[in-house]
Motif scaffolding. Structure first.
Motif, PDB file in Angstrom:
ATOM      1  N   ASP A 190       3.108  36.848 -96.408  1.00  0.00           N
ATOM      2  CA  ASP A 190       2.230  36.771 -95.248  1.00  0.00           C
ATOM      3  C   ASP A 190       1.087  35.788 -95.475  1.00  0.00           C
ATOM      4  N   GLN A 191       1.323  34.747 -96.290  1.00  0.00           N
ATOM      5  CA  GLN A 191       0.299  33.758 -96.567  1.00  0.00           C
ATOM      6  C   GLN A 191       0.622  32.447 -95.857  1.00  0.00           C
ATOM      7  N   TRP A 192      -0.421  31.770 -95.417  1.00  0.00           N
ATOM      8  CA  TRP A 192      -0.288  30.469 -94.781  1.00  0.00           C
ATOM      9  C   TRP A 192      -1.016  29.425 -95.605  1.00  0.00           C
ATOM     10  N   PRO A 193      -0.573  28.160 -95.554  1.00  0.00           N
ATOM     11  CA  PRO A 193      -1.324  27.087 -96.203  1.00  0.00           C
ATOM     12  C   PRO A 193      -2.748  26.998 -95.641  1.00  0.00           C
ATOM     13  N   LEU A 194      -3.618  26.311 -96.355  1.00  0.00           N
ATOM     14  CA  LEU A 194      -5.038  26.293 -96.016  1.00  0.00           C
ATOM     15  C   LEU A 194      -5.312  25.864 -94.583  1.00  0.00           C
ATOM     16  N   GLY A 195      -4.711  24.754 -94.161  1.00  0.00           N
ATOM     17  CA  GLY A 195      -4.981  24.253 -92.819  1.00  0.00           C
ATOM     18  C   GLY A 195      -4.563  25.231 -91.733  1.00  0.00           C
ATOM     19  N   GLU A 196      -3.362  25.790 -91.849  1.00  0.00           N
ATOM     20  CA  GLU A 196      -2.868  26.737 -90.845  1.00  0.00           C
ATOM     21  C   GLU A 196      -3.703  28.012 -90.836  1.00  0.00           C
ATOM     22  N   ALA A 197      -4.079  28.489 -92.026  1.00  0.00           N
ATOM     23  CA  ALA A 197      -4.901  29.694 -92.118  1.00  0.00           C
ATOM     24  C   ALA A 197      -6.264  29.459 -91.471  1.00  0.00           C
ATOM     25  N   GLY A 222      -1.054  27.479-102.433  1.00  0.00           N
ATOM     26  CA  GLY A 222      -0.822  28.838-102.896  1.00  0.00           C
ATOM     27  C   GLY A 222      -1.831  29.273-103.939  1.00  0.00           C
ATOM     28  N   ASN A 223      -2.195  28.369-104.855  1.00  0.00           N
ATOM     29  CA  ASN A 223      -3.213  28.687-105.859  1.00  0.00           C
ATOM     30  C   ASN A 223      -4.500  29.142-105.193  1.00  0.00           C
ATOM     31  N   ILE A 224      -4.982  28.343-104.257  1.00  0.00           N
ATOM     32  CA  ILE A 224      -6.293  28.593-103.652  1.00  0.00           C
ATOM     33  C   ILE A 224      -6.252  29.780-102.700  1.00  0.00           C
ATOM     34  N   VAL A 225      -5.196  29.874-101.870  1.00  0.00           N
ATOM     35  CA  VAL A 225      -5.093  30.985-100.922  1.00  0.00           C
ATOM     36  C   VAL A 225      -5.003  32.316-101.665  1.00  0.00           C
ATOM     37  N   SER A 226      -4.216  32.379-102.740  1.00  0.00           N
ATOM     38  CA  SER A 226      -4.096  33.632-103.491  1.00  0.00           C
ATOM     39  C   SER A 226      -5.427  34.031-104.102  1.00  0.00           C
TER      40      SER A 226
END
Length: 750
Positions: free
Chosen positions: A226-233, A412-416
């Motif tokens: 349920d994670q999105w890349p930075l821009g989409e998030a 993924g590194n940053i979002v997590s």
């Protein structure tokens, strides 16, 4: 059919169904319930024996944990259950049908003994028994200390102990996210959950089981769906928080979230025109609203923003530009003049870009931002959709111990890391962060730039973290709730900021260097808030662990803050302490080399595969720091492996010598830095660079001896070298490379 219906209506059959076959009914109901509202992924199912006794031990995140666990195995599971909950109306009958074993910390010794005896009997009968070893549902968001009750259950029994981990359950309506267990909406239905089973353990300690569960959590975090890349998030947050305050800075900018997107779209247009065919684009800007908008614009355009360290040497700056092959660098004329840097080819002035925006472009950006469906807007902004493993930025290390390295951090590194930070600090849309850390600093990029954009909270930027007067004014003006800095920064605030200016602070996080207890005590006395120490590395996106406030309303109290430590590792991050040479695991409270594993571990060093292989082994990042884990899982960093000198065959720690000198001087200010130079006789010799002292060196050495400092740790009198100021990096950390160079030069000149 009529015979079957009459059988169902027969009282005897119904009694048999509900008294003799409760496990079947319970499993059926649980399967229907959990698979309706949850989408469960099971990892390591082969580790769960299909028959015979087994003791399951894992983490406890929500009230539905037993149901989730029961639904992913065909075997009937007996749970040790908190007695008050077991006896609660409406729950008691279900718990009884499930064969739960009630127990509580407030029980008498005989009641506890009875519960443990029952669990042992069930194991002897070949059943599955489960213990949530934390003893309570986590309210801190962290993995709590593991209690030792299971050791008494398993003692003398040849029973496999299988660790398990429930991942991504925090955030469901039955977890404590948001400060309450119920009455909140889930993020989605069906809600994704990963349950991981580890390899069976034989007679492990509570510490060993907790480590195994932590590792399962780190591995499970890679499978979150349920994670999105930075821009989409960020786009999703902006659309949701359109009218709310988003960001401001000390230069007078102030934007709502909707205005942030409009500004980013205006810059996005310039990026596409100017940076066509370029993968990476440089930014030479202080933390500010324009810098944040440009980072968002570049990310939405599918580019990789690289924030350049404007406090680094010209050589280090050129290394970063060359390795990233930067052809375009966005900067500011005012900022270049302030730094005393010349304009160079490829530099684009933000002032000129903003002045070029026409009224038609502004109107078009506003309509596009507000009216275009999110999915269509994403396709319009970027030629291809970013993936979680795609490169998000390159952060160059401080260079405190050598040549700067370019750490490649993925989305993924940053979002997590952001998700884990939000979980334990419980950051939400009502928080306001004071962003004083530069974006070339890993925590500045993750914590001050992307965390507010993804959490929907506000942020206020200022370019100089040591400008305590302005920091205090901004904090009071914007009612700041979250402040992040180094001990050096907090010392400045301690001296120059008033209690009223920090009256709204909820959290004050400190990192980058060791926090001295005297600084923490003084800050708490003056502002009435604890400095919560954390630990991280550029290569780890960056946060590994952090102290958090205790949860006092829980019974028993859940401890999140332990002074003199760097806190618990974040959810989804595993920490090991190993022998620096053999890499064998250290036990509880034993010092060793700190290794970290999780989705926050960088992709590698830019254009340096050999250097990458030296620090990442089997997914574990070798931090180079020395530390220990206590029985409750708190991490303490005691030194840096590179900050030891091998003198006469023994390892001598620089940091402990610095702390002893500070204590001898009776001050909390950093007055010295210890380094070393080669020595023909003993391998190395200690050198002390110090600011002007109100104490003779002979008296200093006398006091150090009186404090019990070993003779091998005592620098020679002639190796105390006076300097005007301790060399620091822009992040506030010691510049160890510069310190060694200074020591070598002063040693030659005398």
């Amino acid at each position: 059919m009529s015979g079957f219906q009459s059988l169902l209506q027969h009282r005897g059959f119904m009694a048999l169904l509900f008294t003799r076959l409760p496990d079947f009914l319970v499993r059926l109901c649980l399967w229907l319930l959990t698979h309706t509202f949850y989408r469960i992924t099971v990892m390591g199912r082969a580790h769960l024996p299909k028959e015979g006794a087994v003791l399951l031990i894992g983490n406890h995140v929500s009230f539905v944990d037993p149901f989730l666990l029961s639904a992913c195995t065909q075997r009937f599971v007996r749970f040790l259950m908190y007695r008050p909950l077991y006896e609660a109306p409406g729950i008691h009958q279900v718990a009884k049908l499930m064969g739960a074993i009630p127990v509580a910390g407030t029980d008498s010794r005989s009641d506890v003994a009875t519960a443990l005896k029952t669990a042992r009997e069930r194991l002897r009968a070949g059943e599955v028994v489960c213990i949530f070893a934390e003893g309570a549902i986590t309210r801190t968001g962290n993995l709590l200390p593991f209690k030792k009750g299971f050791e008494a259950i398993a003692k003398g029994l040849d029973v496999p102990i299988v660790p398990f981990h429930l991942d991504d359950v925090w955030g469901s309506i039955f977890s404590f996210q948001g400060g309450r267990f119920f009455f909140k909406w889930p993020r989605r239905i069906p809600y994704p959950v990963t349950i991981s089973f580890g390899a069976p353990l034989q007679q492990p300690s509570a510490f060993e089981v907790r480590q195994a569960v932590s590792l399962l959590g780190a591995e499970a975090a890679f499978y979150r769906r349920d994670q999105w890349p930075l821009g989409e998030a960020a786009l999703a947050t902006i659309r949701r928080e359109w009218r709310r305050f988003a960001m401001a800075d000390s230069m007078g900018h102030r934007l709502r979230f909707g205005q942030v997107l409009i500004g980013a779209l205006l810059f996005h247009r310039d990026v596409l025109k100017r940076c066509d065919g370029q993968e990476m684009v440089g930014l030479l800007l202080p933390p500010s609203v324009p810098a944040a908008l440009l980072n968002l614009a570049l990310t939405l355009a599918g580019k990789v923003p690289v924030s350049l360290n404007y406090t680094a040497s010209a050589e280090a700056l050129q290394i970063a530009i060359d390795r990233c092959e930067l052809k375009t660098i966005y900067t500011s004329q005012l900022f270049l003049e302030k730094l005393g840097l010349p304009h160079r080819d490829g530099m684009v002035l933000v002032e000129e870009v903003t002045q070029s925006f026409t009224w038609f472009q502004k109107l078009n950006a506003a309509l596009l931002a507000r009216l275009t469906p999110a999915a269509l807007l994403r396709r319009l902004l970027s030629p291809r959709r970013s993936q979680m493993d795609d490169l998000a930025t390159v952060i160059f290390s401080s260079g405190s111990t050598g040549t700067p390295k370019g750490a490649m951090l993925s989305h993924g590194n940053i979002v997590s890391n952001i998700e884990a930070i939000r979980q334990v600090l419980q950051i939400d849309r009502d928080d306001r962060l004071l962003g004083v850390l530069p974006f070339f600093h890993s925590f500045g990029f993750t914590g001050a730039l992307w965390l507010p954009l993804l959490a929907g909270s506000g942020v206020i930027y200022h370019s100089n973290p040591l400008d305590a007067r302005t920091v205090g004014q901004l904090s009071e003006q914007h009612r700041v709730t979250l402040l992040i800095g180094t001990p050096t920064f907090y010392l400045s605030y301690l001296r120059r900021c008033s209690k009223e200016q920090f009256a709204t602070l909820r959290l004050a996080i400190v990192g980058a260097e060791k926090l001295k207890g005297t600084v923490a005590e003084s800050f708490r006395e003056r502002f009435g808030i604890d400095l919560l120490e954390g630990y991280g590395c550029t290569e780890l996106s960056p946060v590994v662990s952090v102290n958090i406030p205790d949860v006092t309303e829980a019974r028993p109290r859940q401890v999140g803050h332990k002074p003199e430590t760097a806190g618990h590792p974040l959810p989804g991050i595993a920490v090991r302490i190993v022998d620096p040479e053999s890499f064998g695991d250290r036990q509880v409270n034993e010092e060793g080399l700190v290794l970290v594993k999780g989705p926050n571990v960088m992709l590698g060093y830019l254009h340096e595969p050999e250097r990458t292989q030296q620090v990442i082994r089997d997914g574990w990042y070798i931090t180079g720091d020395i530390g220990r884990l206590d029985a409750d899982g708190f991490l303490t960093i005691t030194d840096r492996l590179s900050r030891f000198s091998k003198i006469g065959g023994e390892m001598v720690p620089h940091i402990k010598i610095e702390e002893a000198i500070q204590a001898a001087l009776g001050t909390t200010d950093r007055k010295c830095v210890v380094t070393s130079l080669p020595d023909d006789q003993k391998g190395e010799r200690l050198m002390v660079l110090h600011e002007p002292l109100e104490l003779e060196i002979d008296e200093m050495l006398h006091r150090l001896r009186g404090m019990g400092v070993p003779n091998l740790w005592l620098p020679r009198k002639e190796n105390f070298l006076p300097i005007q100021a301790i060399p620091l990096l822009g992040s506030g950390k010691l510049d160890l490379t510069r310190a060694k160079e200074l020591a070598a030069r002063l040693d030659r000149e005398r």
